[in-house]
Design a protein around this motif. Structure first.
Motif, PDB file in Angstrom:
ATOM      1  N   LYS A   1       0.838  -1.200   0.000  1.00 31.82           N
ATOM      2  CA  LYS A   1       0.000   0.000   0.000  1.00 31.82           C
ATOM      3  C   LYS A   1       0.877   1.257   0.000  1.00 31.82           C
ATOM      4  N   ARG A   2       1.896   1.287   0.855  1.00 34.65           N
ATOM      5  CA  ARG A   2       2.808   2.438   0.885  1.00 34.65           C
ATOM      6  C   ARG A   2       3.490   2.629  -0.467  1.00 34.65           C
ATOM      7  N   PHE A   3       3.929   1.524  -1.059  1.00 37.98           N
ATOM      8  CA  PHE A   3       4.579   1.603  -2.359  1.00 37.98           C
ATOM      9  C   PHE A   3       3.608   2.154  -3.411  1.00 37.98           C
ATOM     10  N   LEU A   4       2.397   1.615  -3.438  1.00 39.10           N
ATOM     11  CA  LEU A   4       1.394   2.092  -4.403  1.00 39.10           C
ATOM     12  C   LEU A   4       1.143   3.585  -4.242  1.00 39.10           C
ATOM     13  N   LEU A   5       0.974   4.020  -3.001  1.00 36.72           N
ATOM     14  CA  LEU A   5       0.704   5.441  -2.755  1.00 36.72           C
ATOM     15  C   LEU A   5       1.872   6.314  -3.210  1.00 36.72           C
ATOM     16  N   SER A   6       3.092   5.787  -3.121  1.00 31.74           N
ATOM     17  CA  SER A   6       4.248   6.571  -3.578  1.00 31.74           C
ATOM     18  C   SER A   6       4.321   6.609  -5.109  1.00 31.74           C
ATOM     19  N   GLN A   7       3.703   5.628  -5.762  1.00 31.19           N
ATOM     20  CA  GLN A   7       3.771   5.529  -7.223  1.00 31.19           C
ATOM     21  C   GLN A   7       2.594   6.166  -7.948  1.00 31.19           C
ATOM     22  N   ILE A   8       1.471   6.318  -7.267  1.00 28.91           N
ATOM     23  CA  ILE A   8       0.283   6.860  -7.923  1.00 28.91           C
ATOM     24  C   ILE A   8       0.544   8.303  -8.317  1.00 28.91           C
ATOM     25  N   LYS A   9       0.367   8.542  -9.594  1.00 29.24           N
ATOM     26  CA  LYS A   9       0.622   9.868 -10.133  1.00 29.24           C
ATOM     27  C   LYS A   9      -0.491  10.170 -11.137  1.00 29.24           C
ATOM     28  N   VAL A  10      -1.169  11.259 -10.914  1.00 33.09           N
ATOM     29  CA  VAL A  10      -2.226  11.660 -11.842  1.00 33.09           C
ATOM     30  C   VAL A  10      -1.568  12.490 -12.934  1.00 33.09           C
TER      31      VAL A  10
ATOM     32  N   GLN B   1      -6.133   3.908 -13.164  1.00 36.49           N
ATOM     33  CA  GLN B   1      -7.274   3.107 -12.751  1.00 36.49           C
ATOM     34  C   GLN B   1      -6.818   1.758 -12.162  1.00 36.49           C
ATOM     35  N   GLU B   2      -5.828   1.129 -12.769  1.00 30.68           N
ATOM     36  CA  GLU B   2      -5.314  -0.141 -12.246  1.00 30.68           C
ATOM     37  C   GLU B   2      -4.671   0.035 -10.873  1.00 30.68           C
ATOM     38  N   GLN B   3      -3.917   1.116 -10.702  1.00 29.48           N
ATOM     39  CA  GLN B   3      -3.288   1.367  -9.403  1.00 29.48           C
ATOM     40  C   GLN B   3      -4.347   1.615  -8.330  1.00 29.48           C
ATOM     41  N   LEU B   4      -5.364   2.381  -8.651  1.00 26.24           N
ATOM     42  CA  LEU B   4      -6.434   2.654  -7.682  1.00 26.24           C
ATOM     43  C   LEU B   4      -7.216   1.383  -7.350  1.00 26.24           C
ATOM     44  N   GLU B   5      -7.409   0.528  -8.333  1.00 27.71           N
ATOM     45  CA  GLU B   5      -8.111  -0.726  -8.079  1.00 27.71           C
ATOM     46  C   GLU B   5      -7.322  -1.617  -7.130  1.00 27.71           C
ATOM     47  N   GLU B   6      -6.015  -1.703  -7.339  1.00 30.59           N
ATOM     48  CA  GLU B   6      -5.202  -2.515  -6.430  1.00 30.59           C
ATOM     49  C   GLU B   6      -5.218  -1.926  -5.019  1.00 30.59           C
ATOM     50  N   LEU B   7      -5.131  -0.616  -4.893  1.00 35.07           N
ATOM     51  CA  LEU B   7      -5.208   0.049  -3.591  1.00 35.07           C
ATOM     52  C   LEU B   7      -6.544  -0.279  -2.922  1.00 35.07           C
ATOM     53  N   SER B   8      -7.613  -0.235  -3.693  1.00 35.30           N
ATOM     54  CA  SER B   8      -8.938  -0.537  -3.156  1.00 35.30           C
ATOM     55  C   SER B   8      -9.021  -1.982  -2.664  1.00 35.30           C
ATOM     56  N   GLN B   9      -8.440  -2.916  -3.407  1.00 39.75           N
ATOM     57  CA  GLN B   9      -8.457  -4.322  -2.989  1.00 39.75           C
ATOM     58  C   GLN B   9      -7.667  -4.520  -1.702  1.00 39.75           C
ATOM     59  N   ILE B  10      -6.534  -3.857  -1.594  1.00 43.17           N
ATOM     60  CA  ILE B  10      -5.732  -3.952  -0.367  1.00 43.17           C
ATOM     61  C   ILE B  10      -6.527  -3.382   0.806  1.00 43.17           C
TER      62      ILE B  10
ATOM     63  N   GLU C   1      -8.381  -4.124  10.315  1.00 42.19           N
ATOM     64  CA  GLU C   1      -7.214  -3.249  10.444  1.00 42.19           C
ATOM     65  C   GLU C   1      -7.622  -1.807  10.143  1.00 42.19           C
ATOM     66  N   ASN C   2      -6.852  -0.872  10.655  1.00 40.61           N
ATOM     67  CA  ASN C   2      -7.066   0.549  10.404  1.00 40.61           C
ATOM     68  C   ASN C   2      -6.608   0.879   8.991  1.00 40.61           C
ATOM     69  N   LEU C   3      -7.374   1.670   8.255  1.00 42.75           N
ATOM     70  CA  LEU C   3      -7.007   2.049   6.900  1.00 42.75           C
ATOM     71  C   LEU C   3      -6.201   3.340   6.830  1.00 42.75           C
ATOM     72  N   GLY C   4      -6.143   4.078   7.923  1.00 40.54           N
ATOM     73  CA  GLY C   4      -5.436   5.372   7.931  1.00 40.54           C
ATOM     74  C   GLY C   4      -3.950   5.206   7.757  1.00 40.54           C
ATOM     75  N   HIS C   5      -3.278   6.331   7.843  1.00 40.27           N
ATOM     76  CA  HIS C   5      -1.826   6.333   7.704  1.00 40.27           C
ATOM     77  C   HIS C   5      -1.180   5.580   8.857  1.00 40.27           C
ATOM     78  N   GLU C   6      -0.132   4.860   8.510  1.00 42.66           N
ATOM     79  CA  GLU C   6       0.578   4.093   9.555  1.00 42.66           C
ATOM     80  C   GLU C   6       1.496   4.976  10.335  1.00 42.66           C
TER      81      GLU C   6
END
Length: 120
Positions: free
Chosen positions: A18-27, A97-106, A115-120
């Protein structure tokens, strides 16, 4: 289509992904939700070869967007530069869209594990 991640991973591994995905998501500023459509058509001349078994005219390229039920935005892309820009913009939207979908699945799996979904 978005890949389905492995739900057997540990909670720690999910959080790391999840942390990796959030660092990679770029609009990307050119992201575009649309389709690039190639069409061949018949002309209005009844004596043209396209009406008598010959090749149709084209290809013509259109950008098509579904805006709402029964509401479609469509226009002709006249130049190869327009077609190339549209192709890249559509691909950028698909990647996001693929990155957001994977984030949503996680996030769904973390919720299932209470588990808590907020920032660790």
């Amino acid at each position: 289509m978005a890949r389905i991640f492995d739900s057997t991973k540990s909670t720690l591994a999910l959080r790391q992904r999840k942390r990796f995905l959030l660092s990679q998501i770029k609009v990307r500023p050119d992201a575009l939700r649309a389709s690039l459509v190639e069409r061949f058509s018949r002309c209005g001349k009844t004596n043209c070869q396209c009406h008598h078994g010959g090749d149709k005219h084209g290809p013509f390229y259109y950008l098509t967007q579904c805006l709402a039920v029964g509401k479609v935005n469509k226009f002709l892309l006249k130049t190869s530069a327009q077609r190339q820009s549209a192709h890249h913009a559509i691909e950028h939207y698909r990647q996001l869209q693929e990155q957001l979908e994977e984030l949503s699945q996680i996030n769904a799996e973390l919720l299932r594990r209470e588990e808590n979904l907020g920032h660790e």
